[in-house]
Design an enzyme around this catalytic site. Structure first.
Site, PDB file in Angstrom:
ATOM      1  N   LEU A   6      78.878  -5.550  -8.859  1.00  0.00           N
ATOM      2  CA  LEU A   6      79.188  -6.967  -9.092  1.00  0.00           C
ATOM      3  C   LEU A   6      79.806  -7.097 -10.482  1.00  0.00           C
ATOM      4  O   LEU A   6      79.140  -6.811 -11.473  1.00  0.00           O
ATOM      5  CB  LEU A   6      77.894  -7.787  -9.012  1.00  0.00           C
ATOM      6  CG  LEU A   6      77.996  -9.307  -8.984  1.00  0.00           C
ATOM      7  CD1 LEU A   6      78.613  -9.796  -7.674  1.00  0.00           C
ATOM      8  CD2 LEU A   6      76.618  -9.927  -9.172  1.00  0.00           C
ATOM      9  N   HIS A   7      81.078  -7.484 -10.531  1.00  0.00           N
ATOM     10  CA  HIS A   7      81.706  -7.535 -11.851  1.00  0.00           C
ATOM     11  C   HIS A   7      82.807  -8.578 -11.993  1.00  0.00           C
ATOM     12  O   HIS A   7      83.233  -8.879 -13.111  1.00  0.00           O
ATOM     13  CB  HIS A   7      82.304  -6.172 -12.191  1.00  0.00           C
ATOM     14  CG  HIS A   7      83.578  -5.899 -11.458  1.00  0.00           C
ATOM     15  ND1 HIS A   7      83.609  -5.486 -10.137  1.00  0.00           N
ATOM     16  CD2 HIS A   7      84.877  -6.004 -11.826  1.00  0.00           C
ATOM     17  CE1 HIS A   7      84.851  -5.340  -9.749  1.00  0.00           C
ATOM     18  NE2 HIS A   7      85.654  -5.644 -10.749  1.00  0.00           N
TER      19      HIS A   7
END
Length: 368
Positions: free
Chosen positions: A208-209
């Site tokens: 998740l970025h």
């Protein structure tokens, strides 16, 4: 033929590696690697060069962080000096990050031909910085190397010359197969996460970025709460991107003890974990493709994707960004039979070879 290959962020490293390896079979091509330094954190940059067996860069531009405009401007200024000094015949860019855009523009304004690896992909979502990078880069590219048929069709609709479009497959998959072989040859013995993997047995894997997901505190809280629910079904291994870590700390967001927070991992160690995951949850573009190549069920934490072939095959589903949509997508994927999906055409580990064969054919047009 003098070629500059551009790498600046993690996805670039993974795509550049097989291109550089395949270049060894073409001694007439002088291949220089330019590392823009877009990802300046050691764990997210130098570690990947080591793991991916990429040679020491010929040029390191040290762009660092900043706004999109600041970063792009620094890369352009530094890369202009490289081009003026080395006078490449071709600048080969990969992917859709700021380095891709900045080096394409710089080369084109200096009269240097541009080749784009992963050309033609479209999410049709102009709120994504990557989509703007893709559109602008392809508007000035000379040679288009495509990973899937939808990209070819997009470029044709945009009026690009058919003779400049090459459907070659995906260099990301070249790298994936190379790294899998390294693991099978004993490369997993020294990995720090091996005891945790053995302890958990079955697990999900998360990345998740994207700014749209992690910069908005309300969205990040909802995502974290939803992922905590999923972790009750099966524990989650989560290598945390530096940007995400900063936002989690800023907004005081916590994950449950069943979400195992890990430091950023090298490519090989991440592969060692996600290849055996029950479900991969991600907002990454590349991981959608890699899971498709290995038949690992994937849920993409986005409303759209520029990789439609992964959806068509069924290995990947769009989970959206709300609690119910993500839970619905996860439920759909968790009981899917692993490796029950077909693999897209030309995702066979030989894309980089096709790229160099195409460049060999057009080489006489490039040398000045």
């Amino acid at each position: 033929m003098n070629v500059c290959v551009i790498a600046g962020a993690r996805p670039n490293f993974m795509k550049a590696a097989p291109i550089l390896r395949a270049a060894r079979a073409y001694p007439q091509a002088r291949c220089r690697l330019v590392h823009t330094g877009q990802h300046y954190d050691y764990q997210m940059s130098e570690a990947f060069f080591r793991d991916l067996e990429i040679p020491r860069p010929d040029h390191f531009l040290q762009a660092g962080s900043g706004s999109h405009a600041e970063q792009t401007a620094r890369i352009m200024t530094a890369f202009e000096q490289v081009c003026q000094r080395d006078r490449p015949d071709l600048v080969l860019v990969v992917g859709d990050v700021n380095s891709t855009l900045a080096c394409s523009i710089t080369a084109k304004k200096l009269g240097i031909a541009v080749a784009h690896v992963e050309a033609g992909l479209r999410s049709f979502d102009l709120t994504m910085p990557e989509e703007i990078n893709r559109l602008v880069t392809d508007s000035i590219t000379d040679y288009f190397f495509c990973t899937e048929q939808s990209a070819v069709e997009n470029l044709r609709r945009e009026g690009k010359p058919q003779e400049r479009i090459f459907f070659v497959g995906h260099v990301m998959i070249d790298n994936l197969f190379h790294q899998l072989k390294q693991l099978q040859n004993g490369g997993a013995r020294s990995l720090k996460t091996a005891p945790l993997k053995a302890q958990l047995g079955t697990y999900n894997f998360l990345t998740l970025h994207r700014p749209a997901n992690v910069d908005d505190p309300n969205r990040l809280r909802e995502l974290a709460a939803t992922l905590n629910e999923i972790a009750q079904d099966r524990p989650i291994l989560f290598p945390v991107h530096p940007r995400t870590q900063k936002m989690l700390e800023r907004y005081h967001i916590r994950f449950s003890h069943r979400v195992h927070l890990l430091p950023p991992l090298g490519f090989r160690e991440a592969l060692y974990l996600w290849k055996d995951a029950r479900v991969v949850l991600t907002d990454s573009g590349g991981l959608q493709e890699e899971t498709t190549a290995l038949g690992v069920p994937c849920v993409t934490l986005r409303e759209n994707t520029e990789r439609p072939v992964t959806i068509q095959i069924g290995s990947n589903v769009l989970g959206g960004v709300t609690r119910q949509s993500i839970l619905d997508a996860y439920t759909r994927q968790r009981d899917r039979e692993r490796k029950a999906f077909s693999v897209p055409p030309l995702w066979d580990g030989k894309a980089a070879e096709r790229i160099w064969k195409a460049l060999e054919k057009v080489g006489h047009q490039l040398i000045r």
